[in-house]
Motif scaffolding. Sequence first.
Motif, short mmCIF file in Angstrom:
data_model
loop_
_atom_site.label_atom_id
_atom_site.label_comp_id
_atom_site.label_asym_id
_atom_site.label_seq_id
_atom_site.Cartn_x
_atom_site.Cartn_y
_atom_site.Cartn_z
N ASP A 5 9.44 1.04 -8.90
CA ASP A 5 8.47 -0.09 -7.57
C ASP A 5 9.20 2.16 -7.37
O ASP A 5 8.61 2.18 -5.68
N ASP A 6 10.97 2.19 -7.61
CA ASP A 6 10.71 3.42 -6.75
C ASP A 6 10.22 4.60 -7.37
O ASP A 6 9.35 5.69 -6.43
N ILE A 10 7.76 6.76 -4.63
CA ILE A 10 8.35 8.13 -4.03
C ILE A 10 6.48 8.81 -4.81
O ILE A 10 6.16 9.62 -3.77
N MET A 11 6.19 8.20 -5.71
CA MET A 11 4.96 9.34 -5.80
C MET A 11 3.65 8.68 -3.88
O MET A 11 3.06 10.00 -3.40
N ALA A 12 4.11 7.69 -3.68
CA ALA A 12 3.12 7.11 -2.60
C ALA A 12 3.72 8.68 -1.46
O ALA A 12 2.79 8.79 -0.03
N THR A 13 4.63 8.32 -1.16
CA THR A 13 4.96 9.71 -0.30
C THR A 13 4.65 11.34 -0.23
O THR A 13 3.96 11.90 0.70
N VAL A 67 1.38 7.39 -12.63
CA VAL A 67 1.53 6.81 -11.48
C VAL A 67 0.42 7.62 -10.40
O VAL A 67 0.74 7.44 -9.86
N PHE A 68 0.78 9.24 -11.00
CA PHE A 68 -0.80 9.95 -10.01
C PHE A 68 -1.62 9.59 -10.33
O PHE A 68 -2.31 9.18 -8.89
N TYR A 69 -2.66 9.78 -10.94
CA TYR A 69 -3.34 8.66 -11.02
C TYR A 69 -3.86 7.63 -10.45
O TYR A 69 -4.82 7.54 -10.02
N SER A 70 -2.08 6.83 -10.80
CA SER A 70 -3.04 5.29 -10.39
C SER A 70 -2.82 5.38 -8.57
O SER A 70 -3.53 4.75 -8.25
#
Length: 269
Positions: A5-6, A10-13, A67-70
């Motif tokens: 989740d962290d 971070i990816m969303a930010t 995570v980036f693709y997601s």
Amino acid sequence: MASIDDLLTIMATLRDPQKGCDWDKAQTFASIVPHTLEEAYEVADAIEREHWSDLKDELGDLLFQIVFYSQLGREQNRFDFDAVVGAICDKLTRRHPHVFGPKDSQGEALHGPDWEGIKAQERADKAASEQPTSVLDGVTLGLPALVRAHKLQKRCARVGFDWDAVAPVLDKVREEIAEVEQELAIAPVDPARVEEEIGDLLFSVVNLARHVGTDAESALRNANQKFERRFRQVETQLRNDEKNIQECQLDELESAWQQVKKQEKSNTL
């Protein structure tokens, strides 16, 4: 301890339109692919070197790609990380009925393992509404060429389109070498034709590797490492002899190369 989740946060930010990173915000599915391939190879490199702390870092880099693709999928309302995890969980349980499927009264699996059969049915179901099914469906275009050649040949072997011995495979390699030589003997040389024949030669070598139980991609990677190791030793030897490699003649380089090979063989005896 950080959690998945962290990492998702971070990816969303990083992709946030106002406070995110300009580089991350500019990326697309297509632009990330080269980075994903590079990270996958760096994972393989760390494993081959048995450098476990590097492997931990490289696996993190590879996870970040997913995570980036997601994140991109979530932004475009296509899928998110939970959907990715759900898809692989469903696939693994579906493809392992002998592990996750129903059991009899003694606890024995009612269905045996049938990995290839299940995958074939999945491909057939997926292609049913799109185009006629081919045994080659699902062999990813983006794979490294040697890996893809191996998979294409393996698929064809399932339906009997394959040699049943090594001898004719060796004959095919020799035939392809001869065809390369024929193209090179024609003046002027046609680069496109030479490239085609060299491609056929490489394809036949992959077939040879497959028939003798060797992975062509791994074999070439090992050959690259061996060449790099020996060439670095040549450089060291020339420096010890106070020679500039850029000023050496080919015969000097070949002599140093043969000395390195001889030394390596003597060290293994």
